[in-house]
Write an enzyme that holds these catalytic residues in place. Structure first.
Site, short mmCIF file in Angstrom:
data_model
loop_
_atom_site.label_atom_id
_atom_site.label_comp_id
_atom_site.label_asym_id
_atom_site.label_seq_id
_atom_site.Cartn_x
_atom_site.Cartn_y
_atom_site.Cartn_z
N PHE A 1 0.91 5.85 -1.67
CA PHE A 1 1.23 5.60 -0.25
C PHE A 1 1.93 4.26 -0.02
O PHE A 1 2.08 3.83 1.12
CB PHE A 1 -0.03 5.65 0.64
CG PHE A 1 -0.79 6.93 0.54
CD1 PHE A 1 -0.36 8.07 1.21
CD2 PHE A 1 -1.93 7.02 -0.25
CE1 PHE A 1 -1.06 9.26 1.11
CE2 PHE A 1 -2.65 8.21 -0.34
CZ PHE A 1 -2.21 9.33 0.34
N GLU B 1 7.54 9.32 -10.40
CA GLU B 1 6.26 9.59 -11.07
C GLU B 1 6.34 9.25 -12.56
O GLU B 1 5.84 9.99 -13.41
CB GLU B 1 5.85 11.06 -10.91
CG GLU B 1 5.81 11.55 -9.47
CD GLU B 1 4.53 11.18 -8.73
OE1 GLU B 1 3.76 10.34 -9.23
OE2 GLU B 1 4.34 11.73 -7.63
P1 ADP Z 1 4.35 6.58 -2.68
O1 ADP Z 1 5.56 7.22 -3.34
O2 ADP Z 1 4.18 5.14 -3.07
O3 ADP Z 1 3.08 7.38 -2.84
P2 ADP Z 1 5.62 7.44 -0.25
O4 ADP Z 1 7.00 6.85 -0.24
O5 ADP Z 1 5.50 8.87 -0.67
O6 ADP Z 1 4.64 6.52 -1.10
O7 ADP Z 1 4.98 7.35 1.21
C1 ADP Z 1 5.01 6.20 2.01
C2 ADP Z 1 4.69 6.62 3.44
O8 ADP Z 1 3.36 7.12 3.50
C3 ADP Z 1 4.70 5.52 4.47
O9 ADP Z 1 5.99 5.23 4.97
C4 ADP Z 1 3.81 6.09 5.57
O10 ADP Z 1 4.57 6.91 6.43
C5 ADP Z 1 2.87 7.01 4.82
N1 ADP Z 1 1.48 6.52 4.70
C6 ADP Z 1 0.37 7.29 4.75
N2 ADP Z 1 -0.75 6.57 4.53
C7 ADP Z 1 -0.35 5.29 4.29
C8 ADP Z 1 -1.05 4.06 3.99
N3 ADP Z 1 -2.37 4.02 3.85
N4 ADP Z 1 -0.32 2.95 3.82
C9 ADP Z 1 1.02 2.99 3.98
N5 ADP Z 1 1.73 4.10 4.24
C10 ADP Z 1 1.07 5.26 4.41
#
Ligand code: ADP
Ligand code: ZN
Length: 202
Positions: free
Chosen positions: A17, A88
């Site tokens: 996230f 990933e």
């Molecule tokens: P990652 O690839 O690092 O898992 P993503 O790019 O898929 O992250 O997702 C980021 C998005 O997730 C943020 O822009 C927001 O909309 C959403 N989001 C949901 N929960 C959270 C959180 N706890 N902190 C920050 N963003 C979050």
């Protein structure tokens, strides 16, 4: 600033996230706007399809090719490709270290997104090695769902002995260092680290 034609490795890491996929998609979209030839790869984990998407939790999407191994990235990269995105990356084998170096040496810009730590807070190989050989590294942070502070840890919410549990929402959440609980119960009810210390990486 990355000069065109000079190969490079850029790592985007952090917890779940934290916006790694969003940042990867943003950089790849900009490369496409600059008319660079782009290819995107993901490890094939639970999908039988080779055509997949990089999907961010916020809903952004980008077409990608699902591959079985790091060797397949090298195999499937076209000579003329200028920018390579890998999402990933923590799920790839160690071979990805040499392969990304090789692609960068060939003059390609390699963008890598992946988790820097697993659910125990232990460095998630091969990310540490990729961070070491990278020309540029960013650590993204999410928001701790408990207290609202910047979050650098991925809290697993379900009991499992498996290092990798892929899938459903609700299984993980972002936590800060203070709110992170590495000692979540395993399937048999025991704590994963009875001594309070995670074991070293295999
Ligand atoms: P990652 O690839 O690092 O898992 P993503 O790019 O898929 O992250 O997702 C980021 C998005 O997730 C943020 O822009 C927001 O909309 C959403 N989001 C949901 N929960 C959270 C959180 N706890 N902190 C920050 N963003 C979050
Ligand atoms: Zn917190």
């Amino acid at each position: 600033m990355i000069t065109i034609g000079t190969g490079s490795i850029e790592v985007i890491c952090g917890s779940m996230f934290s916006g790694k996929s969003e940042e990867l998609i943003r950089r790849l979209t900009r490369a496409k706007i600059a008319r660079r030839r782009v290819q995107v790869f993901k490890p094939r984990i639970d999908s039988r399809y080779s055509e997949v998407e990089v999907v961010s939790h916020g809903g952004l999407r980008l077409l990608a090719l699902a591959v079985e191994s790091s060797a397949e990235i090298l195999e499937k990269t076209h000579d003329r490709t200028e920018v390579i995105g890998i999402d990933e990356a923590q799920f790839f084998d160690k071979g990805i270290i040499e392969i990304t170096n090789r692609l960068a040496d060939l003059g390609k810009r390699v963008l890598i997104a992946g988790l820097d730590q697993d659910f125990r807070g232990v460095p998630f190989e091969p990310m540490p090695a990729l961070m070491a050989i990278a020309d540029d590294v960013v650590k993204m942070r999410a928001i701790c769902v408990r207290c609202g502070a910047p979050a650098s840890r991925t809290q697993r919410l379900i009991a499992s002995d498996e290092l990798v549990v892929v899938g459903a929402t609700g299984m993980y959440e972002a936590r800060c260092r203070r709110c992170f609980e590495p000692g979540v119960a395993t399937v048999d009810g025991s704590l994963p680290f009875p001594d309070g210390e995670p074991p070293p990486n295999p």
